[in-house]
Design a protein around this motif. Structure first.
Motif, short mmCIF file in Angstrom:
data_model
loop_
_atom_site.label_atom_id
_atom_site.label_comp_id
_atom_site.label_asym_id
_atom_site.label_seq_id
_atom_site.Cartn_x
_atom_site.Cartn_y
_atom_site.Cartn_z
N LYS A 15 46.52 -3.51 -29.86
CA LYS A 15 46.32 -2.87 -31.31
C LYS A 15 46.76 -3.80 -32.41
CE LYS A 15 47.44 1.68 -33.48
NZ LYS A 15 48.11 2.80 -33.43
N ASN A 16 46.15 -4.16 -33.30
CA ASN A 16 46.20 -4.96 -34.52
C ASN A 16 47.03 -6.34 -34.00
OD1 ASN A 16 45.70 -2.89 -36.28
ND2 ASN A 16 47.57 -1.93 -36.35
N GLY A 17 46.37 -6.89 -32.90
CA GLY A 17 46.83 -8.29 -32.41
C GLY A 17 47.85 -7.96 -31.52
N GLU A 18 48.37 -6.97 -31.28
CA GLU A 18 49.69 -6.93 -30.28
C GLU A 18 49.64 -5.95 -29.27
OE1 GLU A 18 52.29 -8.75 -30.90
OE2 GLU A 18 51.59 -9.72 -32.93
N VAL A 19 50.24 -6.15 -28.21
CA VAL A 19 50.21 -5.31 -26.93
C VAL A 19 50.29 -4.03 -27.33
CG1 VAL A 19 51.07 -4.74 -24.66
CG2 VAL A 19 50.63 -7.24 -25.21
N ASP A 20 49.59 -2.80 -27.20
CA ASP A 20 49.69 -1.26 -27.54
C ASP A 20 50.38 -0.87 -26.26
OD1 ASP A 20 49.54 1.10 -27.95
OD2 ASP A 20 47.50 1.07 -28.83
N GLU A 21 51.94 -0.79 -26.59
CA GLU A 21 52.86 -0.19 -25.36
C GLU A 21 52.39 1.22 -25.13
OE1 GLU A 21 57.53 0.41 -24.09
OE2 GLU A 21 56.96 -1.24 -25.60
N GLU A 22 52.49 2.01 -26.02
CA GLU A 22 52.32 3.60 -25.95
C GLU A 22 50.77 3.60 -25.22
OE1 GLU A 22 51.67 7.70 -28.51
OE2 GLU A 22 52.14 5.80 -29.47
N ALA A 23 49.83 2.87 -25.43
CA ALA A 23 48.37 3.28 -24.81
C ALA A 23 48.68 2.72 -23.25
CB ALA A 23 47.42 2.51 -25.68
N TYR A 24 49.20 1.67 -23.19
CA TYR A 24 49.42 0.91 -21.97
C TYR A 24 50.07 1.88 -21.09
CZ TYR A 24 49.85 -3.05 -18.49
OH TYR A 24 49.85 -3.64 -17.20
N ARG A 25 51.11 2.40 -21.35
CA ARG A 25 51.97 3.44 -20.57
C ARG A 25 51.05 4.62 -20.05
NH1 ARG A 25 57.50 2.66 -19.89
NH2 ARG A 25 58.71 1.07 -21.32
N GLU A 26 50.38 5.25 -21.23
CA GLU A 26 49.57 6.53 -20.88
C GLU A 26 48.55 5.96 -19.83
OE1 GLU A 26 48.40 7.77 -24.69
OE2 GLU A 26 50.27 8.51 -25.40
N PHE A 27 47.84 5.11 -20.03
CA PHE A 27 46.95 4.45 -19.06
C PHE A 27 47.17 4.41 -17.72
CE2 PHE A 27 44.10 0.84 -17.40
CZ PHE A 27 43.18 1.59 -17.14
N ILE A 28 48.55 3.51 -17.52
CA ILE A 28 49.07 3.38 -16.20
C ILE A 28 49.69 4.87 -15.63
CG2 ILE A 28 51.12 2.90 -14.96
CD1 ILE A 28 51.09 0.29 -16.91
N GLU A 29 49.91 5.97 -16.36
CA GLU A 29 50.34 7.20 -15.98
C GLU A 29 49.19 7.86 -15.28
OE1 GLU A 29 52.87 9.61 -14.72
OE2 GLU A 29 53.35 7.79 -15.69
N TRP A 30 47.97 7.67 -16.28
CA TRP A 30 46.62 8.45 -15.95
C TRP A 30 46.05 7.61 -14.58
CZ3 TRP A 30 41.58 5.92 -16.16
CH2 TRP A 30 40.46 6.81 -15.91
#
Length: 294
Positions: A15-30
């Protein structure tokens, strides 16, 4: 066996060139909620080739922290530079990963003895379970069955291989030479060959399509393990069209685009990767809708 069943080669959201930690954590959880058997951060599908070392270590750490021991974490840590591979493998171990996925050196095209020396040098500095990643389409080098046996004998930390040649004859020869009871892990690196690979003695897959269909890929591996070949075949053919779609352009362009359509993460890539062609994107949407993924 430590790594078996369906392991997702995790996409990394930006997101905006950086790792999107929130989306990554939610994706792993899913992924875990959907029944995935393991996760692989910082592989090719995770765009690791465009990450800094700092980002690489951070992404593995986020993954390990989010998983919290519920499934194995096999962290991508390879490089064509042996010193760099040692450093990345140290990152993986320090972060608490259960193992390291080590690609064969690309571009350099080392000899068989050079391959042995490469993995031995990593093991001399970092002791943890290693899975070799053999993907000639990206590296220009194919690990031969005898070379794999030589590596296995010289480097006890090597406990398996991710085989992405699509060559079942080679897979069979590797298992013939290297399998010692249940002590060697043969993982498919090609979603099209998971079921036949299981049939010759493989233990699972490091999958791209499981990013969008984790439950189905895990269920197929489990159905085979349970002896329910009819169900395994049904799931194989259900996933086949989307497996093909995942490689209509360079991985991970299609799978990240699909996850964006599914509202799992932003559709953002790092150059030299660019968005999908509109016609491919339209075809992908049709397939996702057909599988009730949108």
């Amino acid at each position: 066996m430590q790594f078996q069943g369906a392991l997702s080669a995790l996409v990394t959201p930006f997101k905006n060139g950086e790792v999107d930690e929130e989306a990554y954590r939610e994706f792993i959880e899913w992924q875990i909620e959907e029944g995935i058997d393991g996760v692989v951060p910082c592989g090719t599908t995770g765009e690791s080739a465009t990450m800094s070392h700092e980002e690489h270590g951070r992404v593995i750490s986020i993954c390990v922290d989010q998983v919290k021991g519920r499934v194995p974490v096999l962290a991508g840590a390879g490089s064509n530079n042996t010193r760099e591979a040692i450093q990345l493998t140290k990152f993986a171990k320090d972060a608490g990963a259960d193992g390291a996925l080590l690609i064969t050196p690309y571009y350099n095209k080392p000899t068989p003895s050079g391959l042995v020396a490469h993995f031995q040098a990593i093991a001399d500095e970092v002791s943890m379970p290693f899975v070799i990643y053999n993907v000639p389409g990206r590296t220009g080098l194919n690990v031969q069955p005898q070379t794999l046996l030589d590596i296995k004998k010289a480097v006890p930390d090597v406990i398996g291989i991710k085989e992405a040649t699509g060559n079942i004859r080679q897979v069979s020869e590797m298992l013939e030479l290297c399998a010692d009871g249940d002590c060697f892990c043969m993982l498919s690196g090609d979603d099209f060959t998971v079921l036949p690979l299981l049939a010759v003695g493989g233990c699972g897959v490091i999958s791209v399509v499981s990013n969008i269909m984790p439950g189905e890929m895990s269920a197929m591996c489990k159905a085979f393990e349970d002896g329910d070949m009819r169900k395994a075949q049904e799931l194989h053919y259900q996933m086949a069209p989307l497996s093909r779609a995942m490689f209509c352009e360079s991985n991970p362009i299609p799978v990240k685009t699909a996850l964006s359509m599914m509202k799992r993460m932003p559709e953002e890539f790092r150059l030299p990767l660019v968005p999908m062609l509109p016609e491919h994107k339209a075809e992908l949407r049709v397939l996702l809708e057909k599988n009730n993924l949108l």
